[in-house]
Write an enzyme that holds these catalytic residues in place. Structure first.
Site, PDB file in Angstrom:
ATOM      1  N   ASP A 100       1.545  11.438   0.143  1.00 16.07           N
ATOM      2  CA  ASP A 100       1.492  11.212   1.590  1.00 16.07           C
ATOM      3  C   ASP A 100       2.897  11.094   2.174  1.00 16.07           C
ATOM      4  O   ASP A 100       3.064  10.963   3.388  1.00 16.07           O
ATOM      5  CB  ASP A 100       0.601  10.014   1.947  1.00 16.07           C
ATOM      6  CG  ASP A 100       1.145   8.697   1.443  1.00 16.07           C
ATOM      7  OD1 ASP A 100       2.161   8.699   0.711  1.00 16.07           O
ATOM      8  OD2 ASP A 100       0.557   7.642   1.783  1.00 16.07           O
ATOM      9  N   SER A 101       3.929  11.186   1.314  1.00 17.19           N
ATOM     10  CA  SER A 101       5.306  11.281   1.819  1.00 17.19           C
ATOM     11  C   SER A 101       5.432  12.490   2.743  1.00 17.19           C
ATOM     12  O   SER A 101       6.359  12.576   3.542  1.00 17.19           O
ATOM     13  CB  SER A 101       6.297  11.398   0.658  1.00 17.19           C
ATOM     14  OG  SER A 101       5.960  12.469  -0.196  1.00 17.19           O
TER      15      SER A 101
ATOM     16  N   ASP B 243      -2.910  12.652  -2.724  1.00 14.36           N
ATOM     17  CA  ASP B 243      -2.705  11.229  -2.407  1.00 14.36           C
ATOM     18  C   ASP B 243      -3.682  10.793  -1.310  1.00 14.36           C
ATOM     19  O   ASP B 243      -3.659  11.363  -0.201  1.00 14.36           O
ATOM     20  CB  ASP B 243      -1.268  11.104  -1.888  1.00 14.36           C
ATOM     21  CG  ASP B 243      -0.636   9.779  -2.205  1.00 14.36           C
ATOM     22  OD1 ASP B 243      -1.294   8.922  -2.824  1.00 14.36           O
ATOM     23  OD2 ASP B 243       0.539   9.605  -1.833  1.00 14.36           O
TER      24      ASP B 243
ATOM     25  N   LYS C 263      -4.632  10.291  -6.206  1.00  9.39           N
ATOM     26  CA  LYS C 263      -3.824   9.096  -6.427  1.00  9.39           C
ATOM     27  C   LYS C 263      -4.163   8.094  -5.338  1.00  9.39           C
ATOM     28  O   LYS C 263      -4.414   8.483  -4.196  1.00  9.39           O
ATOM     29  CB  LYS C 263      -2.332   9.444  -6.371  1.00  9.39           C
ATOM     30  CG  LYS C 263      -1.407   8.218  -6.460  1.00  9.39           C
ATOM     31  CD  LYS C 263       0.034   8.614  -6.675  1.00  9.39           C
ATOM     32  CE  LYS C 263       0.806   8.830  -5.397  1.00  9.39           C
ATOM     33  NZ  LYS C 263       0.865   7.665  -4.506  1.00  9.39           N
TER      34      LYS C 263
ATOM     35  N   GLU D  59      -3.023   3.937  -3.975  1.00  9.68           N
ATOM     36  CA  GLU D  59      -2.105   2.818  -4.144  1.00  9.68           C
ATOM     37  C   GLU D  59      -2.880   1.517  -4.338  1.00  9.68           C
ATOM     38  O   GLU D  59      -3.934   1.323  -3.729  1.00  9.68           O
ATOM     39  CB  GLU D  59      -1.191   2.701  -2.917  1.00  9.68           C
ATOM     40  CG  GLU D  59      -0.255   3.890  -2.756  1.00  9.68           C
ATOM     41  CD  GLU D  59       0.738   3.707  -1.605  1.00  9.68           C
ATOM     42  OE1 GLU D  59       0.807   2.600  -1.021  1.00  9.68           O
ATOM     43  OE2 GLU D  59       1.444   4.693  -1.296  1.00  9.68           O
TER      44      GLU D  59
ATOM     45  N   GLU E 242       6.481   2.416  -9.035  1.00 10.82           N
ATOM     46  CA  GLU E 242       7.520   2.710  -8.041  1.00 10.82           C
ATOM     47  C   GLU E 242       8.413   1.501  -7.795  1.00 10.82           C
ATOM     48  O   GLU E 242       7.923   0.388  -7.566  1.00 10.82           O
ATOM     49  CB  GLU E 242       6.883   3.175  -6.709  1.00 10.82           C
ATOM     50  CG  GLU E 242       7.944   3.485  -5.655  1.00 10.82           C
ATOM     51  CD  GLU E 242       7.480   4.304  -4.468  1.00 10.82           C
ATOM     52  OE1 GLU E 242       6.307   4.744  -4.461  1.00 10.82           O
ATOM     53  OE2 GLU E 242       8.301   4.499  -3.549  1.00 10.82           O
TER      54      GLU E 242
HETATM   55  O1  KIV Z   1       3.816  10.042  -1.377  1.00 12.21           O
HETATM   56  C1  KIV Z   1       4.513  10.317  -2.372  1.00 12.21           C
HETATM   57  O2  KIV Z   1       5.239  11.314  -2.402  1.00 12.21           O
HETATM   58  C2  KIV Z   1       4.428   9.408  -3.495  1.00 12.21           C
HETATM   59  C3  KIV Z   1       5.452   9.555  -4.574  1.00 12.21           C
HETATM   60  C4  KIV Z   1       6.731   9.041  -4.104  1.00 12.21           C
HETATM   61  C5  KIV Z   1       4.996   8.913  -5.846  1.00 12.21           C
HETATM   62  O3  KIV Z   1       3.584   8.568  -3.525  1.00 12.21           O
END
Ligand code: KIV
Length: 333
Positions: free
Chosen positions: A94-95, A133, A163, A165, A232
């Site tokens: 989600d970056s 994510d 993924k 969190e 992280e």
């Molecule tokens: O959103 C993302 O790119 C991430 C990575 C930094 C692990 O969660």
């Protein structure tokens, strides 16, 4: 202008200047034979395609002690290059909210936006294991909500895993998703979606109490069925102990080199950003894509302004006799 009207006006031309039927037909024939457009598919499949990476592959890499490589990709080109470079895993993190869509933080991105980007990444990723994510708000309400979202990532986003969190508190959610047969990558330590509760993007596990929390979270997500877990922003020594205590791989980002693998945000490590941007300490800049792109685009700008581009080699030709006919016709229009 329509070809038949040119043909009609050609009938009044002297026979010697009349284009042949074949000549008139050529452009149409050529159109159907070649693709003269930038709207063309990206490249050809590699001569020696890699074997598809699966959860089983990741498990054997871990067992052999071979570090697992992971990188983010946010669209077709970034996934294409990551796959070609031999990454084991590609993450649609989600970056992307911040580095690809210019949002202030990751809380703004919505599920449909993530799914759109997942689909484009999936089309380019032939070998690497793909992970999507879950964005904030799409999984925290209840395990049922999380499972529904995870299913959308697999069915619509064409990802192979997801993924999410969170630690202990997310264990029932992870169990629900993994029980449905969807591989889950955990994410503990610094969890950016919770930055407001964590007081910002802070290193986690810097005290014994904090480090115990990181370990307990990692153990909990392992117990719930995660195939691996992202650690992280935790001190390297803490990551080493957590990695030793787990039977699943740890994928570090800002967690030292004692993890079972590493993940970085592609835009960061390729240097695809303007000078002066803040970069966290753990990022190693392996390239300077921004400088390269800037140089190329500035050169293009200068060439266009000075009419050096397009040069003859970038230009299509028309046979002289066809041009004469066309010019004569154009004069009459
Ligand atoms: O959103 C993302 O790119 C991430 C990575 C930094 C692990 O969660």
């Amino acid at each position: 202008m329509h070809l038949t009207s040119i043909a009609r006006s050609c009938a009044i031309l002297p026979r010697s200047t009349r284009p042949s039927h074949h000549a008139l037909a050529r452009p149409l024939f050529a159109l159907s034979q070649t693709r003269q457009s930038s709207h063309s598919p990206m490249g050809t499949p590699p001569a020696n395609p890699r074997k598809k990476v699966t959860v089983g592959t990741l498990r054997s890499l871990h067992k052999r002690g071979e570090p697992i490589t992971m990188i983010t990709a946010h669209d077709f080109p970034s996934a294409h290059v990551a796959d070609a470079a031999g990454m084991d895993m590609v993450l649609v993190g989600d970056s992307l909210a911040m580095v690809a869509l210019g949002m202030e933080d990751t809380s703004e991105i919505v599920l449909e936006e993530m799914l759109l980007h997942c689909r484009s990444v999936a089309r380019a990723t032939k070998a690497a294991f793909t992970v999507g994510d879950l964005p904030m708000g799409s999984y925290e309400i209840a395990p049922q909500q999380a499972l529904e979202t995870a299913i959308r990532f697999i069915k619509e986003g064409r990802m192979q895993g997801i993924k999410l969190e969170g630690g202990k508190e997310m264990a029932p959610t992870i169990a629900k998703i993994t029980t449905a047969g969807i591989p889950v990558l955990g994410h503990v330590g610094l969890t950016p979606q919770r930055q407001n509760a964590l007081g910002g993007f802070r290193v986690q596990g810097k005290t014994a109490f904090g480090a115990v929390k990181v370990l307990e979270d990692a153990l909990a997500v392992q117990e719930a069925g995660c195939f691996a877990v992202v650690l992280e922003a935790v001190p390297a020594e803490v990551a080493v102990i957590v990695t030793r205590k787990l039977s699943i791989p740890t994928i570090g980002i800002g967690a030292g080199n004692g993890c079972s693998g590493q993940v970085l945000v592609q835009v960061d490590m390729t240097g695809n950003f303007p000078p002066g941007r803040f970069l966290p300490k753990f990022v190693k800049k392996y390239g300077d894509v921004w400088a390269e792109s800037l140089k190329a685009i500035e050169a293009y700008r200068d060439d266009v302004k000075s009419r050096q581009y397009p040069a003859p080699e970038h230009t299509y030709q028309i046979p002289k006799d066809e041009l004469v006919v066309f010019a004569e016709h154009a004069d009459k229009v």
